[in-house]
Design a protein around this motif. Structure first.
Motif, PDB file in Angstrom:
ATOM      1  N   ILE A 403     -58.188 -92.431  10.364  1.00 36.29           N
ATOM      2  CA  ILE A 403     -59.462 -91.719  10.449  1.00 36.29           C
ATOM      3  C   ILE A 403     -60.389 -92.539  11.329  1.00 36.29           C
ATOM      4  O   ILE A 403     -60.728 -93.676  10.998  1.00 36.29           O
ATOM      5  N   LYS A 404     -60.774 -91.972  12.454  1.00 31.14           N
ATOM      6  CA  LYS A 404     -61.625 -92.688  13.393  1.00 31.14           C
ATOM      7  C   LYS A 404     -63.049 -92.822  12.839  1.00 31.14           C
ATOM      8  O   LYS A 404     -63.589 -91.872  12.259  1.00 31.14           O
ATOM      9  N   THR A 405     -63.632 -93.996  13.031  1.00 29.06           N
ATOM     10  CA  THR A 405     -65.008 -94.239  12.602  1.00 29.06           C
ATOM     11  C   THR A 405     -65.813 -94.716  13.813  1.00 29.06           C
ATOM     12  O   THR A 405     -65.266 -94.948  14.898  1.00 29.06           O
ATOM     13  N   SER A 406     -67.080 -94.913  13.609  1.00 33.30           N
ATOM     14  CA  SER A 406     -67.915 -95.415  14.702  1.00 33.30           C
ATOM     15  C   SER A 406     -67.792 -96.927  14.863  1.00 33.30           C
ATOM     16  O   SER A 406     -68.368 -97.504  15.789  1.00 33.30           O
ATOM     17  N   ASN A 407     -67.028 -97.580  13.970  1.00 28.93           N
ATOM     18  CA  ASN A 407     -66.806 -99.021  14.086  1.00 28.93           C
ATOM     19  C   ASN A 407     -65.391 -99.344  13.629  1.00 28.93           C
ATOM     20  O   ASN A 407     -65.168 -99.821  12.515  1.00 28.93           O
ATOM     21  N   ALA A 413     -60.063 -96.975   7.955  1.00 27.96           N
ATOM     22  CA  ALA A 413     -60.087 -95.689   7.256  1.00 27.96           C
ATOM     23  C   ALA A 413     -58.833 -94.911   7.623  1.00 27.96           C
ATOM     24  O   ALA A 413     -58.522 -94.756   8.805  1.00 27.96           O
ATOM     25  N   PHE A 414     -58.104 -94.478   6.610  1.00 23.54           N
ATOM     26  CA  PHE A 414     -56.923 -93.670   6.878  1.00 23.54           C
ATOM     27  C   PHE A 414     -56.577 -92.839   5.646  1.00 23.54           C
ATOM     28  O   PHE A 414     -57.013 -93.134   4.521  1.00 23.54           O
ATOM     29  N   SER A 415     -55.803 -91.797   5.882  1.00 21.76           N
ATOM     30  CA  SER A 415     -55.289 -90.995   4.771  1.00 21.76           C
ATOM     31  C   SER A 415     -53.774 -91.096   4.765  1.00 21.76           C
ATOM     32  O   SER A 415     -53.147 -91.331   5.803  1.00 21.76           O
ATOM     33  N   ILE A 424     -56.914 -91.452   0.291  1.00 25.31           N
ATOM     34  CA  ILE A 424     -57.696 -92.003   1.399  1.00 25.31           C
ATOM     35  C   ILE A 424     -58.105 -93.439   1.081  1.00 25.31           C
ATOM     36  O   ILE A 424     -58.552 -93.734  -0.032  1.00 25.31           O
ATOM     37  N   TYR A 425     -57.930 -94.308   2.066  1.00 31.76           N
ATOM     38  CA  TYR A 425     -58.403 -95.690   1.949  1.00 31.76           C
ATOM     39  C   TYR A 425     -59.550 -95.874   2.934  1.00 31.76           C
ATOM     40  O   TYR A 425     -59.439 -95.513   4.115  1.00 31.76           O
ATOM     41  N   ILE A 470     -60.839 -96.210  -2.737  1.00 31.19           N
ATOM     42  CA  ILE A 470     -59.639 -95.384  -2.695  1.00 31.19           C
ATOM     43  C   ILE A 470     -60.041 -94.016  -3.226  1.00 31.19           C
ATOM     44  O   ILE A 470     -60.504 -93.895  -4.374  1.00 31.19           O
ATOM     45  N   PHE A 471     -59.919 -93.005  -2.387  1.00 30.19           N
ATOM     46  CA  PHE A 471     -60.337 -91.644  -2.767  1.00 30.19           C
ATOM     47  C   PHE A 471     -59.128 -90.735  -2.936  1.00 30.19           C
ATOM     48  O   PHE A 471     -58.162 -90.803  -2.165  1.00 30.19           O
TER      49      PHE A 471
END
Length: 474
Positions: A403-407, A413-415, A424-425, A470-471
Motif C-alpha cells: 500500500i503506497k503512502t506519502s512516506n 503498509a501492506f495487505s 493489513i499491516y 494490524i487491521f
C-alpha cells in the motif's frame, strides 16, 4: 461359576483397555505437507538453556505452552554428545588448558561439535526421553525437526581414526578445521573437524546417519547447519532418499536460491530481511530497502521459495546480542512484521519470556519463565497466523499487496489477501515521528485491541516512533 464370570469381566475390561490404547496410538499426526507449513510458527528449542534442568523432560512438560503460541514446528538444536577434544571455553581457550577442575567442568562445549551422530547427550536425558518429546509434540499437533551438522564433526568422532579419508587435510596430511575456500584461512571453528564430500563414501554414510533419526526416532525433518558449505551434490543425493522414508520438512541455514530447486529444501533463512530490521534501528536502512528486497526475491528466487523470518536465533542472541540490543524500541513492531510478511515466523528459546540478555553458548544457562507482554503478543500473533489464511506464507503464500503512502521510506503498509480473507499491516519503522497519508478507507478492527478504527481516504496520520497496527476487516 463366580470365577468364570470374574474371568469374563476381566477379559472384557482388558479388551476395552486395549481398544482404547489402540485408538490412542492410531491418532497419529498426519505426515508433513506444505499445507501444514502455510500457517505455522516455528520454535527453536535450546534444550540446555530452556530450563534449570536442561533436559528433554523439562522441555516436554512445556510443549502445551508452546501450543498456545501457535507453534507447529519445533526445531531442536543438536542433542548429540559433544566432543571433549579441543572443546572451547567462553573466553576462547581450549578447555584442556584450564588447570582448575571446577572451572574446566563448567564448559559444556558447542552443540555443533558432535562426537556421535546417533548418540544422545546424557546431560539432556535418554533416547526414551527424546522419544517422549517427539510423541508429546505430535500429540499436540506439532512437528519436530532436528538440527543436523553435516559440514563437520567434533574431534572425538570415531571417523577421525577409522575413516580419516572422510576429512579435509592440509599439505602435511593433517585433518583441518573448516577453512575459508577463498582465503584458506580458518573460520575460527577450531573445535570441529571439516568433512570432505569429495569422497563419495561419505555421502552414503551421512545419509544413513540422518535416516536413523527419521526411522528410529520418528522426527519430521531437519534444520541443516551451514547448508551451503556442504556440497549441493550431497543434498541432491541424500534428500530424495530421506523423503522416501516419510515426507520431511527441510530447513536450511542458507538463503541460496539454488538450494530451493529440485525439492531439496522447503525453507531458507531470511537473513537479508533480518539484517535490514537490525539496520532500521541504526538508521542505516529504510523501508525502501525492504521493498527492494521483496522485489529481489520475486525476481531471483523460485515462486515456491520462502523464508524463516526472525528477530533472533541462537547465533544472533549469543554473538550479536538480544533483539532488544539490536532493534531497540522496534522489537514489537518488527516481531509483528515477521508474522505479517510472507514466510514462517520463528520464536527462539526465551523470546516469549522477554529474555533480555545473551545466553551463554558454551556453559549452562537458563531462561526466565515469567509471562509478560511479549508472551501475550506472541499468543495473539500465533492465533492470527494459524487461523487466518491471508497470512499463509509457504509455497502457496497469500497475495502481498504493498500500500503506497506519502512516506514509503519510513512507513510500511501492506495487505495480505487470500480469497475472502484479508489482513493489513501499517507501521512506522523508524525512530522518529512521521506524518503521512495513505489510500486506506473504511472501518477496520485493530486486531491487537479489538477496537474499531475508521479511516478516510487521504486522511492525515501522525505515527510515533515504531507505532504499528494490524487491521482486519470489520
Amino acid at each position: 461359576m463366580k470365577k468364570t464370570i470374574l474371568l469374563a469381566l476381566t477379559l472384557v475390561f482388558i479388551s476395552c483397555k486395549n481398544d482404547k490404547e489402540t485408538d490412542k496410538v492410531s491418532e497419529k499426526l498426519a505426515a508433513f505437507t506444505n499445507e501444514a507449513a502455510e500457517n505455522a510458527v516455528i520454535y527453536e528449542a535450546n534444550i540446555r538453556q530452556y530450563s534449570p534442568e536442561g533436559t528433554f523432560e523439562a522441555f516436554t512438560k512445556d510443549i502445551p505452552e508452546l501450543k498456545k503460541l501457535g507453534v507447529k514446528v519445533i526445531w531442536v538444536m543438536p542433542i548429540q554428545p559433544i566432543s571433549m577434544t579441543k572443546r572451547k571455553a567462553t573466553d576462547g581457550r581450549v578447555v584442556t588448558e584450564i588447570e582448575d577442575e571446577k572451572e574446566r567442568a563448567k564448559y559444556l562445549g558447542s552443540y555443533y561439535s558432535i562426537s556421535d551422530y546417533r548418540g544422545i547427550n546424557a546431560d539432556m536425558g535418554s533416547k526414551s526421553d527424546f522419544q517422549d518429546l517427539v510423541q508429546t509434540a505430535h500429540d499436540n499437533g506439532m512437528y519436530v525437526i532436528l538440527d543436523w551438522v553435516a559440514n563437520h564433526t567434533g574431534w572425538d568422532h570415531k571417523w577421525i581414526k577409522t575413516n580419516p579419508e572422510y576429512y579435509h587435510k592440509n599439505a602435511k596430511g593433517e585433518v583441518t578445521d573448516p577453512l575459508n575456500p577463498e582465503t584458506g584461512e580458518s573460520w575460527g571453528w577450531t573445535d570441529v573437524a571439516h568433512l570432505d564430500y569429495s569422497n563419495p563414501d561419505l555421502h552414503e554414510v551421512m545419509k544413513e546417519e540422518m535416516l536413523y533419526w527419521v526411522k528410529e526416532l520418528n522426527i519430521d525433518g531437519f534444520r541443516c547447519d551451514v547448508a551451503d558449505n556442504v556440497p549441493t551434490s550431497f543434498w541432491e543425493f541424500a534428500v530424495p532418499k530421506l523423503r522416501e522414508a516419510k515426507p520431511l520438512f527441510m530447513l536450511m541455514e542458507s538463503n541460496k536460491e539454488y538450494l530451493f530447486k529440485n525439492d531439496l529444501f522447503d525453507m531458507g533463512y531470511g537473513w537479508e530481511a533480518h539484517h535490514l530490521m537490525n539496520d532500521l534501528n541504526k538508521n542505516k536502512k529504510t523501508v525502501a530497502d525492504i521493498d527492494s528486497l521483496f522485489a529481489k526475491i520475486k525476481k531471483e528466487y523460485p515462486s515456491t521459495a520462502y523464508f524463516m523470518n526472525f528477530t533472533s536465533n541462537h547465533d544472533e542472541n549469543s554473538w550479536n546480542g538480544t533483539e532488544y540490543e539490536r532493534m531497540g524500541d522496534g522489537v514489537e513492531a518488527l516481531t509483528a512484521l515477521t508474522y505479517m510478511m510472507p514466510g514462517m515466523p520463528l520464536i527462539y528459546t526465551g523470546q516469549e519470556y522477554e529474555l533480555k540478555r545473551r545466553l551463554k553458548f558454551f556453559e549452562k544457562d537458563s531462561i526466565p519463565k515469567t509471562k509478560g507482554k511479549m508472551f501475550a503478543l506472541y499468543e495473539k500473533l500465533g492465533a492470527l497466523k494459524n487461523n487466518n489464511s491471508a497470512l499463509n506464507g509457504a509455497k502457496k503464500a497469500a497475495i502481498f499487496n504493498r500500500i503506497k503512502t506519502s512516506n514509503d521510506k519510513m512507513i510500511m503498509a501492506f495487505s495480505r489477501v487470500n480469497k475472502d480473507k484479508k489482513v493489513i499491516y501499517l507501521g512506522n519503522l523508524s525512530g522518529q515521528n512521521v506524518n503521512f497519508t495513505l489510500p486506506l478507507e473504511g472501518t477496520f478492527v485493530n486486531y491487537l485491541t479489538n477496537e474499531k478504527v475508521i479511516y478516510t481516504k487521504q486522511q492525515k496520520h501522525l505515527f510515533k516512533p515504531w507505532e504499528y497496527y494490524i487491521f482486519v476487516p470489520e
